[in-house]
Design an enzyme around this catalytic site. Structure first.
Site, PDB file in Angstrom:
ATOM      1  N   CYS A   2      -6.747   0.922  -6.080  1.00 52.31           N
ATOM      2  CA  CYS A   2      -7.375   2.135  -5.541  1.00 52.31           C
ATOM      3  C   CYS A   2      -8.871   1.920  -5.319  1.00 52.31           C
ATOM      4  O   CYS A   2      -9.500   1.109  -5.996  1.00 52.31           O
ATOM      5  CB  CYS A   2      -7.204   3.291  -6.509  1.00 52.31           C
ATOM      6  SG  CYS A   2      -5.507   3.595  -6.978  1.00 52.31           S
ATOM      7  N   ARG A  27      -8.568  -4.025  -0.565  1.00 49.59           N
ATOM      8  CA  ARG A  27      -8.117  -3.953  -1.953  1.00 49.59           C
ATOM      9  C   ARG A  27      -6.630  -3.638  -2.047  1.00 49.59           C
ATOM     10  O   ARG A  27      -6.023  -3.827  -3.102  1.00 49.59           O
ATOM     11  CB  ARG A  27      -8.900  -2.878  -2.707  1.00 49.59           C
ATOM     12  CG  ARG A  27     -10.377  -3.168  -2.829  1.00 49.59           C
ATOM     13  CD  ARG A  27     -11.105  -1.964  -3.359  1.00 49.59           C
ATOM     14  NE  ARG A  27     -10.730  -1.661  -4.716  1.00 49.59           N
ATOM     15  CZ  ARG A  27     -11.420  -2.020  -5.783  1.00 49.59           C
ATOM     16  NH1 ARG A  27     -12.542  -2.683  -5.648  1.00 49.59           N
ATOM     17  NH2 ARG A  27     -11.021  -1.719  -6.991  1.00 49.59           N
ATOM     18  N   TRP A  73      -3.372   3.402  -4.417  1.00 47.45           N
ATOM     19  CA  TRP A  73      -2.277   2.442  -4.534  1.00 47.45           C
ATOM     20  C   TRP A  73      -1.352   3.039  -5.592  1.00 47.45           C
ATOM     21  O   TRP A  73      -1.699   3.080  -6.768  1.00 47.45           O
ATOM     22  CB  TRP A  73      -2.825   1.083  -4.969  1.00 47.45           C
ATOM     23  CG  TRP A  73      -1.855  -0.061  -4.877  1.00 47.45           C
ATOM     24  CD1 TRP A  73      -1.616  -0.856  -3.798  1.00 47.45           C
ATOM     25  CD2 TRP A  73      -1.000  -0.557  -5.924  1.00 47.45           C
ATOM     26  NE1 TRP A  73      -0.671  -1.804  -4.099  1.00 47.45           N
ATOM     27  CE2 TRP A  73      -0.273  -1.642  -5.398  1.00 47.45           C
ATOM     28  CE3 TRP A  73      -0.769  -0.180  -7.248  1.00 47.45           C
ATOM     29  CZ2 TRP A  73       0.656  -2.358  -6.146  1.00 47.45           C
ATOM     30  CZ3 TRP A  73       0.158  -0.895  -7.994  1.00 47.45           C
ATOM     31  CH2 TRP A  73       0.860  -1.966  -7.438  1.00 47.45           C
ATOM     32  N   ASN A  99      -9.629   6.403 -10.308  1.00 47.15           N
ATOM     33  CA  ASN A  99      -8.975   5.088 -10.413  1.00 47.15           C
ATOM     34  C   ASN A  99      -8.629   4.866 -11.877  1.00 47.15           C
ATOM     35  O   ASN A  99      -9.410   5.246 -12.748  1.00 47.15           O
ATOM     36  CB  ASN A  99      -9.915   3.952  -9.997  1.00 47.15           C
ATOM     37  CG  ASN A  99     -10.105   3.883  -8.505  1.00 47.15           C
ATOM     38  OD1 ASN A  99      -9.516   4.652  -7.763  1.00 47.15           O
ATOM     39  ND2 ASN A  99     -10.949   2.960  -8.060  1.00 47.15           N
ATOM     40  N   GLY A 100      -7.516   4.187 -12.142  1.00 42.91           N
ATOM     41  CA  GLY A 100      -7.125   3.928 -13.526  1.00 42.91           C
ATOM     42  C   GLY A 100      -5.836   4.667 -13.833  1.00 42.91           C
ATOM     43  O   GLY A 100      -5.127   5.128 -12.934  1.00 42.91           O
ATOM     44  N   GLU A 480       0.575 -23.184  -6.042  1.00 45.38           N
ATOM     45  CA  GLU A 480      -0.333 -22.344  -5.241  1.00 45.38           C
ATOM     46  C   GLU A 480       0.119 -22.298  -3.771  1.00 45.38           C
ATOM     47  O   GLU A 480       0.083 -21.243  -3.136  1.00 45.38           O
ATOM     48  CB  GLU A 480      -1.770 -22.869  -5.377  1.00 45.38           C
ATOM     49  CG  GLU A 480      -2.806 -22.252  -4.454  1.00 45.38           C
ATOM     50  CD  GLU A 480      -2.971 -20.735  -4.583  1.00 45.38           C
ATOM     51  OE1 GLU A 480      -2.373 -20.134  -5.490  1.00 45.38           O
ATOM     52  OE2 GLU A 480      -3.681 -20.164  -3.751  1.00 45.38           O
ATOM     53  N   LYS A 484       1.073 -18.876  -1.790  1.00 44.14           N
ATOM     54  CA  LYS A 484       0.436 -18.443  -0.536  1.00 44.14           C
ATOM     55  C   LYS A 484       1.500 -18.082   0.488  1.00 44.14           C
ATOM     56  O   LYS A 484       1.396 -17.069   1.158  1.00 44.14           O
ATOM     57  CB  LYS A 484      -0.469 -19.541   0.050  1.00 44.14           C
ATOM     58  CG  LYS A 484      -1.817 -19.755  -0.588  1.00 44.14           C
ATOM     59  CD  LYS A 484      -2.863 -18.692  -0.362  1.00 44.14           C
ATOM     60  CE  LYS A 484      -2.781 -17.601  -1.372  1.00 44.14           C
ATOM     61  NZ  LYS A 484      -3.318 -17.741  -2.660  1.00 44.14           N
ATOM     62  N   GLU A 487       3.255 -14.768  -0.463  1.00 44.46           N
ATOM     63  CA  GLU A 487       2.402 -13.581  -0.370  1.00 44.46           C
ATOM     64  C   GLU A 487       2.249 -13.061   1.048  1.00 44.46           C
ATOM     65  O   GLU A 487       2.313 -11.863   1.269  1.00 44.46           O
ATOM     66  CB  GLU A 487       0.979 -13.910  -0.874  1.00 44.46           C
ATOM     67  CG  GLU A 487       0.831 -13.948  -2.356  1.00 44.46           C
ATOM     68  CD  GLU A 487      -0.626 -14.135  -2.744  1.00 44.46           C
ATOM     69  OE1 GLU A 487      -1.224 -15.158  -2.380  1.00 44.46           O
ATOM     70  OE2 GLU A 487      -1.172 -13.261  -3.428  1.00 44.46           O
ATOM     71  N   HIS A 503      16.470 -32.149 -12.094  1.00 44.35           N
ATOM     72  CA  HIS A 503      16.960 -31.364 -13.240  1.00 44.35           C
ATOM     73  C   HIS A 503      17.503 -30.012 -12.796  1.00 44.35           C
ATOM     74  O   HIS A 503      17.591 -29.094 -13.605  1.00 44.35           O
ATOM     75  CB  HIS A 503      15.834 -31.189 -14.270  1.00 44.35           C
ATOM     76  CG  HIS A 503      15.389 -32.503 -14.846  1.00 44.35           C
ATOM     77  ND1 HIS A 503      16.136 -33.202 -15.755  1.00 44.35           N
ATOM     78  CD2 HIS A 503      14.290 -33.253 -14.606  1.00 44.35           C
ATOM     79  CE1 HIS A 503      15.507 -34.331 -16.064  1.00 44.35           C
ATOM     80  NE2 HIS A 503      14.381 -34.383 -15.371  1.00 44.35           N
ATOM     81  N   LYS A 602      -5.712  -6.437  -3.831  1.00 40.43           N
ATOM     82  CA  LYS A 602      -6.641  -7.541  -4.036  1.00 40.43           C
ATOM     83  C   LYS A 602      -6.957  -7.716  -5.514  1.00 40.43           C
ATOM     84  O   LYS A 602      -7.037  -8.829  -6.013  1.00 40.43           O
ATOM     85  CB  LYS A 602      -7.937  -7.287  -3.247  1.00 40.43           C
ATOM     86  CG  LYS A 602      -8.985  -8.382  -3.381  1.00 40.43           C
ATOM     87  CD  LYS A 602      -8.505  -9.672  -2.764  1.00 40.43           C
ATOM     88  CE  LYS A 602      -9.454 -10.826  -2.914  1.00 40.43           C
ATOM     89  NZ  LYS A 602      -8.770 -12.122  -2.717  1.00 40.43           N
TER      90      LYS A 602
HETATM   91  C1  AGP Z   1      -3.967 -14.468  -4.925  1.00 39.05           C
HETATM   92  O1  AGP Z   1      -3.643 -14.841  -3.637  1.00 39.05           O
HETATM   93  C2  AGP Z   1      -3.354 -13.243  -5.402  1.00 39.05           C
HETATM   94  N1  AGP Z   1      -3.626 -12.140  -4.572  1.00 39.05           N
HETATM   95  C3  AGP Z   1      -3.323 -12.974  -6.896  1.00 39.05           C
HETATM   96  O2  AGP Z   1      -2.398 -13.864  -7.419  1.00 39.05           O
HETATM   97  C4  AGP Z   1      -4.642 -13.104  -7.685  1.00 39.05           C
HETATM   98  O3  AGP Z   1      -5.056 -14.427  -7.720  1.00 39.05           O
HETATM   99  C5  AGP Z   1      -4.431 -12.569  -9.107  1.00 39.05           C
HETATM  100  O4  AGP Z   1      -4.073 -11.211  -9.050  1.00 39.05           O
HETATM  101  C6  AGP Z   1      -5.642 -12.744 -10.000  1.00 39.05           C
HETATM  102  O5  AGP Z   1      -6.749 -12.081  -9.502  1.00 39.05           O
HETATM  103  P1  AGP Z   1      -8.198 -12.384 -10.045  1.00 39.05           P
HETATM  104  O6  AGP Z   1      -8.524 -13.782  -9.743  1.00 39.05           O
HETATM  105  O7  AGP Z   1      -9.070 -11.398  -9.337  1.00 39.05           O
HETATM  106  O8  AGP Z   1      -8.164 -12.134 -11.537  1.00 39.05           O
END
Ligand code: AGP
Length: 607
Positions: A2, A27, A73, A99-100, A480, A484, A487, A503, A602
């Site tokens: 949010c 965000r 959100w 927010n929260g 990673e 990507k 996501e 395995h 984000k």
């Molecule tokens: C990364 O592409 C993601 N959106 C997510 O995994 C992110 O890295 C994770 O939520 C951690 O965020 P931070 O680095 O802000 O703590």
């Protein structure tokens, strides 16, 4: 997640609020709304979906020079117009954005209902507006303070009242809130990006702060009315950094920024003469560092994969036991804290709830925890015992790219310092420094293959499942790369250590499931090549990320993306970049919203 924005001043509040909300779109959100005050009345408009839906619902002119706005959100209650913020009290005189999470909202809703209050939404946040109304007696600040006494949970809140024009009251406990100081105007926001077009002078509020703001100034107190002194900081980056500057998406821009962002992260920190590095913010002397006999790095998501790379590296070059742990796991493990263990928490945003709460738990147990963060003034660096800013500049795309390589940069520098205090000779240190110094130019070379990577990505974009395989330092790069792709393209992808292939996962290899092999020139190269042959024998298509001139790999793979030959410890940097571009072009080919992928935020500020 949010986003909050608040404005009081002399300009048209509605357009400033909408602009602020748009700046925070990155965000992640699913509805938005604003409340603007004029003539002892508040106009509230809120809509589910994109901010464009809100804009379409706004009348051509909303008079008023103060107001609040929010991107939601959803956590409590569906994505509907009604559940969107701002929330109003029954009279419509008070509106709040939050927010929260209010943990005791069910009890509060029950009490309010028993007292005849009609709750209109399914959210935890609405109770705040009614509580403030309950305590309102002509003084919004007083009423907010009384309301806060009844709230359990986390919040960043801003409230306005129709009968107190031009005033905002904000409060922070666990959710960021920043005050922006302009000329005859003030801002409150959860994120500095919301106010960057207007001011760079900010005050980062702390938990327990309650701020009362009008266009001429602000007052910060705690819940017992004690004044709290605040320092004004200047935001260290420019508005251009949060604009696309000619790129079609923020993600592509951020991928291409990596030579500069890595350079910034190293700048002034490499000690070429001594073959080591300097990191001032650690707040630890060489003697303190010498006593460290174990390092644990906590993080989530992409940051966790950068932590994993560095756990391999630190053990390799400093011979210190090191492990990466998921923040969401360590907190509930009742972790054993040893006084000679040094903890790091790695977080781009510095606000990730899992990482923040894990850090607090460790510090409560007496651990020394250092932060490796990007967002200056965020909660993790402020609450940690010290740390390193990675200086990658604002990262707007939800999928993290440049922050990953900047996190690696910071942790490589730390590993070098520790290595040079223990196992590494001066000449090995110098070779490492040279290799890091050469990274920006080598990454430029990788980026120059963008067109080729796009062609490869388009060729495979109709596949529904991928494997990513690496070993050692590039095993986390496989993880990673797979993250990507998941996501932003929504294609199923699994990252594995290539050593694990036989395995179990090899059972899934077939003609339509490509494997992306990451093949640096290191001691494990031969073993990975064997794994490639095993996949080929089962007719699995292979895409390889390999070192320029590696004909063995080129002879087996269906498609190869080459990176320049480098110091063997630098391949994680060079080999992740093609994977970022591969995911990017796949997502574009599939028509995905690359910068704001579905369901993602984000910064994940709730558990
Ligand atoms: C990364 O592409 C993601 N959106 C997510 O995994 C992110 O890295 C994770 O939520 C951690 O965020 P931070 O680095 O802000 O703590």
């Amino acid at each position: 997640m949010c986003g909050i924005v608040g404005y009081c001043g002399e300009r048209d509040a509605a357009s400033i609020l909408v602009e602020g909300l748009k700046r925070m779109e990155y965000r992640g959100y699913d509805s938005s709304g604003i409340s603007v005050g004029f003539d002892n009345k508040l106009t509230v408009i809120k809509k589910k979906g994109k901010i464009s839906n809100l804009q379409a619902a706004l009348p051509s002119k909303i008079p008023g020079t103060y107001g609040i706005g929010h991107t939601r959100w959803a956590t409590h209650g569906e994505v509907t117009d009604l559940n969107a913020h701002p929330h109003s009290d029954s009279s419509g005189k008070i509106t709040i954005v939050h927010n929260g999470i209010i943990e005791n909202y069910i009890t509060l809703r029950k009490k309010l209902s028993e007292n005849g209050v009609k709750l209109l939404t399914e959210t935890d946040s609405e109770v705040i507006a009614h509580l403030v109304a309950n305590f309102y007696d002509g003084d919004l600040e007083r009423a907010v303070k009384e309301a806060l006494k009844h709230l359990e949970g986390t919040y960043g809140i801003v409230a306005i009242h129709a009968d107190e024009p031009g005033r905002m009251v904000g409060a922070r406990n666990g959710s960021p809130l920043v005050l922006g100081l302009g000329e005859d105007e003030m801002f409150l926001a959860s994120d500095v990006t919301a106010m960057m077009s207007y001011t760079k002078q900010v005050v980062y509020l702390e938990d327990g702060d309650i701020v009362t703001v009008d266009k001429n100034g602000f007052k910060t107190t705690d819940i017992r009315d004690n004044e709290r002194d605040k320092t004004v900081s200047t935001v260290g980056w420019d508005i251009g950094e949060i604009e696309k500057e000619g790129y079609p998406t923020f993600m592509e821009k951020e991928i291409f920024e990596q030579p500069q962002s890595i350079l910034r992260g190293m700048s002034g920190r490499l000690d070429i003469d001594q073959g080591t590095a300097k990191l001032g913010g650690l707040n630890m002397s060489s003697k303190d560092l010498r006593l460290v006999n174990r390092v644990i790095i906590l993080a989530a998501g992409t940051s966790y994969y950068s932590a994993m790379v560095c756990s391999y590296l630190l053990e390799k070059i400093a011979r210190i036991p090191c492990s990466a742990e998921l923040s969401s796991e360590i907190r509930y493990k009742n972790p054993i804290v040893d006084p000679n263990t040094l903890y790091f928490v790695v977080s781009q945003s510095g606000e990730t709830a899992d990482s923040l709460y894990a850090m607090r738990e460790l510090r409560r147990k007496g651990a020394t925890v250092l932060g490796i963060c990007n967002v200056v003034g965020s909660t993790i660096p402020r609450e940690s015992d010290g740390g390193v800013y990675i200086h990658s500049g604002p990262e707007i795309a939800v999928a993290s790219t440049k922050a990953f390589t900047s996190q690696l940069t910071a942790m490589y520098l730390f590993s070098l310092i520790m290595g040079r205090m223990r196992d590494m000779s001066m000449s090995q240190g110098k070779a490492f420094v040279d290799a890091m110094d050469g990274l920006p130019a080598q990454i430029e070379t990788v980026l120059s293959q963008n067109a080729h990577i796009k062609t490869v990505a388009e060729k495979y974009s109709d596949c529904t499942s991928f494997f990513y395989l690496g070993r050692g330092l590039t095993y986390p790069i496989a993880l990673e790369g797979a993250l990507k792709l998941k996501e932003i393209s929504y294609i199923h992808a699994e990252g594995y250590s290539a050593g694990e292939l036989k395995h179990g996962p090899i059972a899934l290899i077939n003609e339509v499931t490509p494997s992306v092999f990451i093949v640096p020139k290191d001691s494990l190269r031969e073993k990975i090549i064997s794994n490639m042959k095993e996949v080929k024998a089962r007719k699995g298509p292979i895409i390889a990320i390999a070192v320029e001139g590696d004909e063995d790999v080129a002879g087996i793979a269906d498609d190869v993306i080459f990176v320049p030959e480098a110091h063997e410890l630098m391949y994680p940097f060079l080999m992740v970049v093609p994977l970022q571009l591969f995911a990017y072009h796949t997502a574009v080919a599939l028509g995905r919203n690359v910068d704001q992928p579905r369901n993602l935020a984000k910064s994940v500020t709730v558990e």
